[in-house]
Design a protein around this motif. Structure first.
Motif, PDB file in Angstrom:
ATOM      1  N   THR A 122     125.308  15.726  29.603  1.00  0.00           N
ATOM      2  CA  THR A 122     125.473  16.365  28.295  1.00  0.00           C
ATOM      3  C   THR A 122     125.932  17.812  28.448  1.00  0.00           C
ATOM      4  O   THR A 122     126.777  18.305  27.684  1.00  0.00           O
ATOM      5  CB  THR A 122     124.147  16.301  27.512  1.00  0.00           C
ATOM      6  N   GLN A 123     125.374  18.503  29.449  1.00  0.00           N
ATOM      7  CA  GLN A 123     125.778  19.889  29.661  1.00  0.00           C
ATOM      8  C   GLN A 123     127.254  19.982  30.040  1.00  0.00           C
ATOM      9  O   GLN A 123     127.977  20.871  29.564  1.00  0.00           O
ATOM     10  CB  GLN A 123     124.920  20.527  30.749  1.00  0.00           C
ATOM     11  N   VAL A 124     127.715  19.069  30.891  1.00  0.00           N
ATOM     12  CA  VAL A 124     129.140  19.064  31.259  1.00  0.00           C
ATOM     13  C   VAL A 124     129.996  18.853  30.018  1.00  0.00           C
ATOM     14  O   VAL A 124     131.008  19.549  29.800  1.00  0.00           O
ATOM     15  CB  VAL A 124     129.408  17.969  32.313  1.00  0.00           C
ATOM     16  N   THR A 125     129.589  17.907  29.168  1.00  0.00           N
ATOM     17  CA  THR A 125     130.351  17.631  27.948  1.00  0.00           C
ATOM     18  C   THR A 125     130.366  18.835  27.017  1.00  0.00           C
ATOM     19  O   THR A 125     131.409  19.199  26.446  1.00  0.00           O
ATOM     20  CB  THR A 125     129.759  16.408  27.232  1.00  0.00           C
ATOM     21  N   ARG A 126     129.199  19.467  26.862  1.00  0.00           N
ATOM     22  CA  ARG A 126     129.124  20.604  25.939  1.00  0.00           C
ATOM     23  C   ARG A 126     129.850  21.832  26.487  1.00  0.00           C
ATOM     24  O   ARG A 126     130.425  22.614  25.707  1.00  0.00           O
ATOM     25  CB  ARG A 126     127.662  20.915  25.645  1.00  0.00           C
ATOM     26  N   ASP A 127     129.794  22.028  27.781  1.00  0.00           N
ATOM     27  CA  ASP A 127     130.549  23.150  28.360  1.00  0.00           C
ATOM     28  C   ASP A 127     132.055  22.948  28.166  1.00  0.00           C
ATOM     29  O   ASP A 127     132.797  23.901  27.883  1.00  0.00           O
ATOM     30  CB  ASP A 127     130.222  23.292  29.851  1.00  0.00           C
ATOM     31  N   GLU A 128     132.497  21.717  28.313  1.00  0.00           N
ATOM     32  CA  GLU A 128     133.912  21.431  28.091  1.00  0.00           C
ATOM     33  C   GLU A 128     134.272  21.622  26.623  1.00  0.00           C
ATOM     34  O   GLU A 128     135.346  22.178  26.297  1.00  0.00           O
ATOM     35  CB  GLU A 128     134.225  20.011  28.544  1.00  0.00           C
ATOM     36  N   SER A 129     133.388  21.188  25.737  1.00  0.00           N
ATOM     37  CA  SER A 129     133.637  21.399  24.301  1.00  0.00           C
ATOM     38  C   SER A 129     133.692  22.876  23.977  1.00  0.00           C
ATOM     39  O   SER A 129     134.523  23.334  23.164  1.00  0.00           O
ATOM     40  CB  SER A 129     132.543  20.713  23.481  1.00  0.00           C
ATOM     41  N   LEU A 130     132.786  23.649  24.601  1.00  0.00           N
ATOM     42  CA  LEU A 130     132.792  25.088  24.368  1.00  0.00           C
ATOM     43  C   LEU A 130     134.091  25.719  24.864  1.00  0.00           C
ATOM     44  O   LEU A 130     134.666  26.592  24.200  1.00  0.00           O
ATOM     45  CB  LEU A 130     131.590  25.730  25.070  1.00  0.00           C
ATOM     46  N   ARG A 131     134.566  25.294  26.006  1.00  0.00           N
ATOM     47  CA  ARG A 131     135.820  25.840  26.537  1.00  0.00           C
ATOM     48  C   ARG A 131     136.989  25.550  25.593  1.00  0.00           C
ATOM     49  O   ARG A 131     137.794  26.442  25.284  1.00  0.00           O
ATOM     50  CB  ARG A 131     136.095  25.247  27.915  1.00  0.00           C
ATOM     51  N   LEU A 132     137.044  24.294  25.097  1.00  0.00           N
ATOM     52  CA  LEU A 132     138.134  23.932  24.194  1.00  0.00           C
ATOM     53  C   LEU A 132     138.013  24.665  22.861  1.00  0.00           C
ATOM     54  O   LEU A 132     139.022  25.114  22.284  1.00  0.00           O
ATOM     55  CB  LEU A 132     138.141  22.421  23.975  1.00  0.00           C
ATOM     56  N   THR A 133     136.781  24.793  22.373  1.00  0.00           N
ATOM     57  CA  THR A 133     136.587  25.475  21.088  1.00  0.00           C
ATOM     58  C   THR A 133     136.952  26.946  21.207  1.00  0.00           C
ATOM     59  O   THR A 133     137.570  27.535  20.290  1.00  0.00           O
ATOM     60  CB  THR A 133     135.119  25.335  20.631  1.00  0.00           C
ATOM     61  N   ARG A 134     136.557  27.587  22.323  1.00  0.00           N
ATOM     62  CA  ARG A 134     136.914  28.996  22.512  1.00  0.00           C
ATOM     63  C   ARG A 134     138.433  29.157  22.592  1.00  0.00           C
ATOM     64  O   ARG A 134     138.999  30.123  22.031  1.00  0.00           O
ATOM     65  CB  ARG A 134     136.249  29.527  23.773  1.00  0.00           C
TER      66      ARG A 134
END
Length: 468
Positions: free
Chosen positions: A198-210
């Motif tokens: 989940t952390q990997v997924t959320r970190d990737e989502s954060l990168r894309l959102t930023r």
């Protein structure tokens, strides 16, 4: 020398009748212990909600080695049974009570000693007479005519058997505790694996959102929501890592040493440990299955026997002191012919005034028996409640787990649809983030519910007696 040997011989002849009478008394010794009767079990005849056919079939519980299907877990349990310090304390207590029982058993028989004595007496005329004796001595042997020593021996035996049952209860509790802790550690590893993904997924989502925010394709609200979910995943991961280490420490304490890495749950678990269902039988079966109930009953037997010993204190206490050997006025004459003799000194003591000591002792013994009855009944009620609670868990946790699995499937579809709608511009990214959060929560609950079901099976196994 003949003047000294003659009284001894005469006394030995006159004591034959007394010796025969005392021997007959010993053979006809009675017991004042009340007849033991097992109290009625203060619980219903069947467990609530148990099928009649299944309740009537009181099948034996599987041994713990059959109940624990995973070979790694079996090795950990064996290691704990060999090294756990609380179990060693229980074993030492058994040996201590065993020795106390042997002492009580030895008190029934006379103690035979070899002794040499010398005595010098000054007479009124200033003469000094000497007497020397050597031989076998029996000092103050109590003849158990009214069963006082027999009752104490019976109480000591019951206490010894109770200590053995306490050891069995400790072994059963240890098996259950090690199994529960190992299964909890397995769930910790599952939750850690889930949180890392989940952390990997959320970190990737954060990168894309930023990246989208920097290019003006996303709002600050979307960015802050993505940051919040990523931070939550990191905090959850740290919390679960701490919980895993604490559970490992708890397992090491139970085992009594560090557990080899190859016997710990793998990361991620290849498969979940399956525990078999156990037959609950009838509440009356608990009287024979549960070691703590058997322990309470032995303690009740001991209290009942102590009443017999307290009753016997009201009657005469008969003791015997005797010797067989050589007597002489000179030390050098102990081994000469004609110096051999026999003495017999029986004694009977009847209490006539003790300021109520014996009556108080009897009252204390009866009160202790009443307390032991209450403790025995409470142990049955506690066992019934533990089994009933575990049966209630078995009846409901399966449905709860099934519902939780349905929830995970629904949240997985929701997340897939939210991502599809977002890519097609129909929904905002907040819908995707909310679906991620809900799916993570549902998966956590699924793992925890599956753990609760397995732990409930262990609790039921232990509550029914453990099969140890």
């Amino acid at each position: 020398m003949s003047d000294l040997a003659t009284p001894l011989t005469r006394f030995s002849r006159s004591g034959r009748w007394a010796l025969g009478a005392l021997a007959l008394a010993a053979l006809s010794a009675c017991s004042l212990t009340p007849e033991y009767q097992r109290p009625e079990a203060p619980v219903p005849a069947t467990f609530s909600g148990a099928p009649a056919a299944q309740a009537a079939a009181a099948a034996a519980l599987p041994a713990w080695s059959d109940f624990v299907a995973d070979e790694r877990l079996r090795e950990v349990v064996r290691l704990a049974l060999a090294n756990n310090r609380d179990l060693r304390v229980a074993m030492a207590n058994v040996e201590q009570v065993r020795a106390q029982y042997q002492i009580a058993r030895a008190n029934v028989a006379p103690t035979l000693n070899v002794g040499v004595t010398g005595e010098r007496v000054a007479t009124e005329g200033g003469n000094i007479s000497s007497t020397y004796t050597a031989g076998l001595l029996v000092s103050a042997w109590e003849i158990d005519f009214f069963g006082r020593l027999g009752s104490l021996r019976e109480a000591a035996l019951a206490n010894f058997l109770a200590s053995e049952e306490a050891l069995h209860a400790a072994q059963t509790s240890l098996v259950a505790a090690v199994t529960s802790t190992w299964l909890t550690l397995q769930a910790d590893e599952e939750l850690l694996a889930l949180t890392r993904d989940t952390q990997v997924t959320r970190d990737e989502s954060l990168r894309l959102t930023r990246l989208r925010f920097e290019n003006g394709a996303s709002s600050a609200l979307d960015l802050r929501q993505a940051e919040s979910l990523a931070a939550t995943a990191r905090a959850t991961l740290a919390q679960q890592q701490r919980q895993r280490e604490q559970d490992r420490n708890a397992l090491a304490l139970l085992v009594g040493q560090a557990v080899p890495a190859e016997w710990l749950p793998q990361v991620p678990s290849a498969q979940t440990v399956a525990l078999p269902d156990v037959p609950e039988g009838l509440p009356s079966d608990l009287l024979e299955r549960r070691p703590d109930i058997r322990q309470a009953e032995q303690q009740l037997r001991a209290a009942n026997a102590n009443i017999g010993a307290a009753r016997a204190a009201f009657f005469p206490r008969i003791s015997l002191t005797s010797s067989l050997g050589s007597a002489s006025t000179e030390l050098s004459g102990l081994l000469k012919d004609g110096s051999w003799g026999f003495t017999l000194a029986p004694q009977a003591l009847l209490p006539i005034f003790d300021l109520g000591r014996n009556q108080a002792s009897l009252g204390a013994a009866r009160a202790a028996r009443d307390g032991a009855v209450a403790q025995y009944e409470k142990s049955i009620q506690t066992a019934f409640r533990e089994v009933a609670d575990a049966l209630a868990g078995r009846a409901t946790l399966g449905e709860q787990l099934k519902a939780q699995e349905d929830l995970v499937r629904a949240e997985s579809d929701r997340m897939r649809l939210a991502e599809l709608r977002y890519r097609n511009g129909v929904a905002s990214y907040l819908d995707v983030l909310d679906a991620q959060r809900s799916l993570f929560t549902a998966r956590q609950a699924q793992v925890q519910t599956a753990l609760a079901q397995r732990l409930n099976q262990v609790t039921l196994y232990k509550a029914l007696g453990g099969g140890y």
